[in-house]
Design a protein around this motif. Structure first.
Motif, PDB file in Angstrom:
ATOM      1  N   GLY B  16       1.692  -3.375   9.753  1.00 54.05           N
ATOM      2  CA  GLY B  16       1.762  -3.806   8.357  1.00 54.05           C
ATOM      3  C   GLY B  16       0.744  -3.147   7.459  1.00 54.05           C
ATOM      4  O   GLY B  16       0.880  -3.186   6.227  1.00 54.05           O
ATOM      5  N   LYS B  17      -0.287  -2.544   8.062  1.00 54.31           N
ATOM      6  CA  LYS B  17      -1.297  -1.875   7.246  1.00 54.31           C
ATOM      7  C   LYS B  17      -0.841  -0.462   6.881  1.00 54.31           C
ATOM      8  O   LYS B  17       0.027   0.117   7.533  1.00 54.31           O
ATOM      9  CB  LYS B  17      -2.624  -1.785   8.016  1.00 54.31           C
ATOM     10  CG  LYS B  17      -3.274  -3.133   8.314  1.00 54.31           C
ATOM     11  CD  LYS B  17      -3.858  -3.736   7.065  1.00 54.31           C
ATOM     12  CE  LYS B  17      -4.463  -5.095   7.320  1.00 54.31           C
ATOM     13  NZ  LYS B  17      -5.741  -5.014   8.021  1.00 54.31           N
ATOM     14  N   ASP B  18      -1.447   0.089   5.823  1.00 53.49           N
ATOM     15  CA  ASP B  18      -1.170   1.465   5.421  1.00 53.49           C
ATOM     16  C   ASP B  18      -2.192   2.394   6.062  1.00 53.49           C
ATOM     17  O   ASP B  18      -3.354   2.011   6.245  1.00 53.49           O
ATOM     18  CB  ASP B  18      -1.263   1.611   3.908  1.00 53.49           C
ATOM     19  CG  ASP B  18      -0.234   0.779   3.167  1.00 53.49           C
ATOM     20  OD1 ASP B  18      -0.327   0.700   1.920  1.00 53.49           O
ATOM     21  OD2 ASP B  18       0.666   0.205   3.815  1.00 53.49           O
ATOM     22  N   VAL B  19      -1.768   3.617   6.382  1.00 54.84           N
ATOM     23  CA  VAL B  19      -2.706   4.616   6.916  1.00 54.84           C
ATOM     24  C   VAL B  19      -2.516   5.934   6.175  1.00 54.84           C
ATOM     25  O   VAL B  19      -1.412   6.241   5.707  1.00 54.84           O
ATOM     26  CB  VAL B  19      -2.540   4.851   8.433  1.00 54.84           C
ATOM     27  CG1 VAL B  19      -2.896   3.606   9.218  1.00 54.84           C
ATOM     28  CG2 VAL B  19      -1.149   5.334   8.775  1.00 54.84           C
ATOM     29  N   GLU B  20      -3.607   6.684   6.085  1.00 58.52           N
ATOM     30  CA  GLU B  20      -3.577   8.017   5.491  1.00 58.52           C
ATOM     31  C   GLU B  20      -4.107   9.021   6.496  1.00 58.52           C
ATOM     32  O   GLU B  20      -5.202   8.838   7.043  1.00 58.52           O
ATOM     33  CB  GLU B  20      -4.439   8.063   4.229  1.00 58.52           C
ATOM     34  CG  GLU B  20      -3.765   7.514   3.007  1.00 58.52           C
ATOM     35  CD  GLU B  20      -4.558   7.821   1.731  1.00 58.52           C
ATOM     36  OE1 GLU B  20      -4.091   7.452   0.659  1.00 58.52           O
ATOM     37  OE2 GLU B  20      -5.651   8.424   1.844  1.00 58.52           O
ATOM     38  N   LEU B  21      -3.345  10.074   6.718  1.00 59.78           N
ATOM     39  CA  LEU B  21      -3.746  11.126   7.640  1.00 59.78           C
ATOM     40  C   LEU B  21      -3.948  12.399   6.829  1.00 59.78           C
ATOM     41  O   LEU B  21      -3.123  12.734   5.970  1.00 59.78           O
ATOM     42  CB  LEU B  21      -2.668  11.345   8.708  1.00 59.78           C
ATOM     43  CG  LEU B  21      -2.120  10.080   9.387  1.00 59.78           C
ATOM     44  CD1 LEU B  21      -1.062  10.452  10.415  1.00 59.78           C
ATOM     45  CD2 LEU B  21      -3.223   9.274  10.018  1.00 59.78           C
ATOM     46  N   ARG B  22      -5.010  13.121   7.162  1.00 60.79           N
ATOM     47  CA  ARG B  22      -5.373  14.282   6.354  1.00 60.79           C
ATOM     48  C   ARG B  22      -5.261  15.576   7.160  1.00 60.79           C
ATOM     49  O   ARG B  22      -5.537  15.597   8.360  1.00 60.79           O
ATOM     50  CB  ARG B  22      -6.811  14.122   5.855  1.00 60.79           C
ATOM     51  CG  ARG B  22      -7.360  15.293   5.058  1.00 60.79           C
ATOM     52  CD  ARG B  22      -8.846  15.099   4.771  1.00 60.79           C
ATOM     53  NE  ARG B  22      -9.452  16.320   4.274  1.00 60.79           N
ATOM     54  CZ  ARG B  22      -9.785  16.509   2.997  1.00 60.79           C
ATOM     55  NH1 ARG B  22      -9.573  15.561   2.105  1.00 60.79           N
ATOM     56  NH2 ARG B  22     -10.345  17.648   2.628  1.00 60.79           N
ATOM     57  N   CYS B  23      -4.855  16.636   6.467  1.00 60.72           N
ATOM     58  CA  CYS B  23      -4.753  17.947   7.094  1.00 60.72           C
ATOM     59  C   CYS B  23      -5.378  19.002   6.194  1.00 60.72           C
ATOM     60  O   CYS B  23      -5.039  19.083   5.006  1.00 60.72           O
ATOM     61  CB  CYS B  23      -3.286  18.302   7.347  1.00 60.72           C
ATOM     62  SG  CYS B  23      -3.023  20.001   7.920  1.00 60.72           S
ATOM     63  N   SER B  75      -3.470  18.413   2.617  1.00 58.41           N
ATOM     64  CA  SER B  75      -2.297  17.549   2.556  1.00 58.41           C
ATOM     65  C   SER B  75      -2.637  16.194   3.148  1.00 58.41           C
ATOM     66  O   SER B  75      -3.441  16.087   4.078  1.00 58.41           O
ATOM     67  CB  SER B  75      -1.128  18.176   3.313  1.00 58.41           C
ATOM     68  OG  SER B  75      -0.018  17.297   3.353  1.00 58.41           O
ATOM     69  N   THR B  76      -2.000  15.171   2.589  1.00 57.20           N
ATOM     70  CA  THR B  76      -2.169  13.809   3.101  1.00 57.20           C
ATOM     71  C   THR B  76      -0.807  13.232   3.438  1.00 57.20           C
ATOM     72  O   THR B  76       0.112  13.282   2.613  1.00 57.20           O
ATOM     73  CB  THR B  76      -2.852  12.901   2.052  1.00 57.20           C
ATOM     74  OG1 THR B  76      -4.106  13.468   1.688  1.00 57.20           O
ATOM     75  CG2 THR B  76      -3.070  11.511   2.613  1.00 57.20           C
TER      76      THR B  76
END
Lengths: 110, 119
Positions: B16-23, B75-76
């Motif tokens: 249910g939580k949001d996540v952000e992944l970075r490149c 990029s995210t």
């Protein structure tokens, strides 16, 4: 849809030769690539074939037959460090995402 | 930098939580790709950027997934309302995208990935 078929697992003895096959059915085709991935690591590029025939790079060679929609990766003089997963991937057109097979897990045994 | 970098390397989150992944791609590489790899599986294409635009978003599994790229560089990838089936390794790759003929492989260079676990 796009489909690439390769064996799920292969086991070979150190010092031997092993061939990993890949057949594909895709909507387009520019070329066939091979990537190696060690456990927990990132895929790394091994080879690329756009034309029919054999490309040799050291102990690794890759072959393509466009008419048969078939290619293979040949690994010679196997070493324990060659134990990894090997993925074939098709370029549908220029500068587009690769379509990957499910990978072949190669185990090299003494 | 010398190669593609991704952060975080590992992420554990609650459903249910949001996540952000970075490149962070290799400097000068105009094309950037996001893939997802589940345990023991191949790489599943998610989205592709050429510069800051995304000509191909066809691989995004649902509208909970989105990505952006700014300045032709970083990029995210954002996953909203995470589900357990989102657990996977998220891989980013970049390439020069020089527009060469098909005889020239636009080698994709992969980052180490972000291992996402949704509990």
């Amino acid at each position: 849809g796009q489909s690439l078929e390769q064996p799920s697992e292969v086991t070979a003895v150190e010092g031997a030769i092993v061939q990993i096959n890949c057949t594909y059915q895709t909507s387009g085709f520019y070329g066939l690539s091979w990537y190696q991935q060690h456990d927990g690591g990132a895929p790394t590029f091994l080879s690329y074939n756009a034309l029919d025939g054999l490309e040799e790079t050291g102990r690794f060679s890759s072959f393509l037959s466009r008419s048969d929609s078939y290619g293979y990766l040949l690994l010679q003089e196997l070493q324990m460090k060659d134990s990894a997963s090997y993925f074939c991937a098709v370029s549908l057109s220029g500068n587009t995402p690769l379509v990957f097979g499910k990978g072949t897990r190669l185990s090299v045994i003494a | 930098g010398a190669g593609v970098s991704q952060s975080p390397s590992n992420k554990v989150t609650e459903k249910g939580k949001d996540v952000e992944l970075r490149c962070d791609p290799i400097s000068g590489h105009t094309a950037l790709y996001w893939y997802r790899q589940s345990l023991g599986q191949g790489l599943e294409f998610l989205i592709y950027f050429q510069g800051n635009s995304a000509p191909d978003k066809s691989g995004l599994p649902s509208d909970r997934f989105s990505a952006e790229r700014t300045g032709g560089s970083v990029s995210t990838l954002t996953i909203q309302r995470t589900q357990q089936e989102d657990s996977a390794v998220y891989l980013c790759a970049s390439s020069l995208a020089s527009g060469g003929a098909f005889l020239i492989q636009e080698t994709q260079y992969f980052g180490p990935g972000t291992r996402l676990l949704v509990l």
